[in-house]
Design an enzyme around this catalytic site. Structure first.
Site, mmCIF file in Angstrom:
data_model
loop_
_atom_site.group_PDB
_atom_site.id
_atom_site.type_symbol
_atom_site.label_atom_id
_atom_site.label_comp_id
_atom_site.label_asym_id
_atom_site.label_seq_id
_atom_site.Cartn_x
_atom_site.Cartn_y
_atom_site.Cartn_z
ATOM 1 N N THR A 168 0.786 -1.230 0.000
ATOM 2 C CA THR A 168 0.000 0.000 0.000
ATOM 3 C C THR A 168 0.832 1.302 0.000
ATOM 4 O OG1 THR A 168 -1.690 -1.195 1.243
ATOM 5 C CG2 THR A 168 -1.880 1.166 1.266
ATOM 6 N N ARG A 196 -11.845 -10.040 -2.636
ATOM 7 C CA ARG A 196 -11.473 -9.590 -1.276
ATOM 8 C C ARG A 196 -11.174 -8.087 -1.284
ATOM 9 N NH1 ARG A 196 -6.956 -6.700 1.017
ATOM 10 N NH2 ARG A 196 -6.682 -7.368 3.156
ATOM 11 N N VAL A 197 -11.738 -7.365 -0.336
ATOM 12 C CA VAL A 197 -11.458 -5.933 -0.201
ATOM 13 C C VAL A 197 -10.956 -5.694 1.221
ATOM 14 C CG1 VAL A 197 -12.464 -3.623 -0.194
ATOM 15 C CG2 VAL A 197 -13.203 -5.296 -1.906
ATOM 16 N N GLY A 198 -9.877 -4.950 1.352
ATOM 17 C CA GLY A 198 -9.315 -4.668 2.669
ATOM 18 C C GLY A 198 -9.757 -3.326 3.200
ATOM 19 N N ASP A 199 -8.901 -2.731 3.998
ATOM 20 C CA ASP A 199 -9.221 -1.474 4.675
ATOM 21 C C ASP A 199 -9.199 -0.253 3.759
ATOM 22 O OD1 ASP A 199 -6.390 -2.205 4.551
ATOM 23 O OD2 ASP A 199 -6.050 -0.212 5.399
ATOM 24 N N THR A 219 -1.635 1.617 6.473
ATOM 25 C CA THR A 219 -1.052 0.537 5.671
ATOM 26 C C THR A 219 -0.905 -0.691 6.562
ATOM 27 O OG1 THR A 219 1.043 -0.229 4.722
ATOM 28 C CG2 THR A 219 1.184 1.689 6.139
HETATM 29 N N1 GLY Z 1 -3.815 -2.613 3.647
HETATM 30 C C1 GLY Z 1 -4.026 -3.196 2.415
HETATM 31 C C2 GLY Z 1 -4.943 -4.324 2.420
HETATM 32 O O1 GLY Z 1 -5.007 -5.091 3.380
HETATM 33 O O2 GLY Z 1 -5.635 -4.478 1.462
#
Ligand code: GLY
Length: 299
Positions: A168, A196-199, A219
């Protein structure tokens, strides 16, 4: 107001041979954003300029150079926020777009929504005149090799990947008018489940900006960051503690203690003072403000 900017190139265990590229890349990004601020430009323009530099730099897990998902595809997430009016724009799981931070900003400015995902985001990009690129414009040989190796690694997990790889990019900027902006962009985690989607594209988790409270970009392991709303949490600690370095440390302590999380955060106080902290082995950052001739680069 004295402008300032801080960028990060991702928290993780950055291999020795990539560390100089991370330092250089974050420096170039801070310089690009600083050029905008020094000319009287907006914090949001500075954030976009800085993040685009890192999306175009294959060193980083964002835009070109992003991790591949388990299908060998690139799915990108990005989000940004304008602290003047709490405007937000984000995209998730977009493919064949070189600079998702630009698309996130376009969602903010040209739609009535805060987050568009997948095919809907692609269609919006097309409607807004974004050029599409090929998989090979985003996926570099280093990442094809990582993908192939991890396909056969039965012990692979998202958390473990942050102990091994980078992650990131992000930026927070304050302009002369006293407005704050933040933006973050990522390819997510290596060999992630498709979809999949993260933060990163979630407001308060991957990014947050409010002229009154400051700005933050995060990050790290997204599943942990999302659970504590790390970006907004850091600004809460800033309000309580008054010191951005202490606020970054306090937020990362919560991440670690509550959810066994891994990651990093950069932030700016409303007056431009910077803070950063991470609990991974490494994270490159660059900061510039006031009359500094060039960014301070650190890790
Ligand atoms: N921080 C990036 C993710 O986990 O997608």
């Amino acid at each position: 107001m004295r402008p300032s900017i801080i960028v990060h190139g991702g928290a993780g265990d950055i291999p020795d041979e990539l560390r100089e590229a991370h330092r250089r890349g974050t420096q170039r990004a801070a310089e690009a954003g600083w050029t905008v601020l020094a000319a009287g430009g907006s914090a949001l323009d500075a954030v976009e300029a800085a993040v685009v530099v890192m999306e175009d730099d294959e060193t980083f897990d964002a835009g070109r150079g992003a991790f591949l998902n388990a299908d060998g595809q690139v799915e990108l997430d990005a989000g940004c926020m304008d602290g003047a009016g709490l405007q937000v724009g984000a995209v998730a799981s977009v493919q064949f777009i070189q600079n998702p931070i630009r698309l996130a900003r376009t969602v903010m400015e040209k739609s009535e929504h805060v987050l568009l995902v997948g095919q809907g985001a692609q269609r919006f990009a097309h409607k807004m005149g974004f050029a599409t690129c090929d998989l090979t414009d985003l996926a570099v040989p280093r990442e094809f090799e990582r993908w192939q190796k991890l396909l056969y690694d039965r012990t692979h997990s998202a958390r473990k990947s942050f102990a091994r790889a980078s992650d990131t990019v992000g930026c927070v900027a304050l302009d002369r008018a006293g407005h704050m902006a933040a933006g973050t962009s990522t390819g997510g985690v290596p060999n992630k489940m498709p979809g999949r989607v993260g933060d990163v594209p979630m407001v308060g988790c991957g990014f947050y900006a409010d002229d009154q409270y400051g700005g933050a970009s995060t990050t790290g392991w997204g599943e942990s960051i999302a659970k504590v709303l790390l970006a907004r949490l850091a600004l809460h600690h800033l309000e309580v503690l008054g010191d951005p370095r202490a606020a970054a440390q306090a937020a990362i302590a919560v991440l670690e203690e509550k959810v066994n999380g891994l990651g990093g955060v950069i932030l700016l106080a409303p007056d431009g003072r910077p803070g950063w902290h991470y609990n991974t082995p490494w994270m490159a950052y660059a900061y510039q403000a006031g009359d500094m001739a060039q960014p301070t680069v650190g890790q």
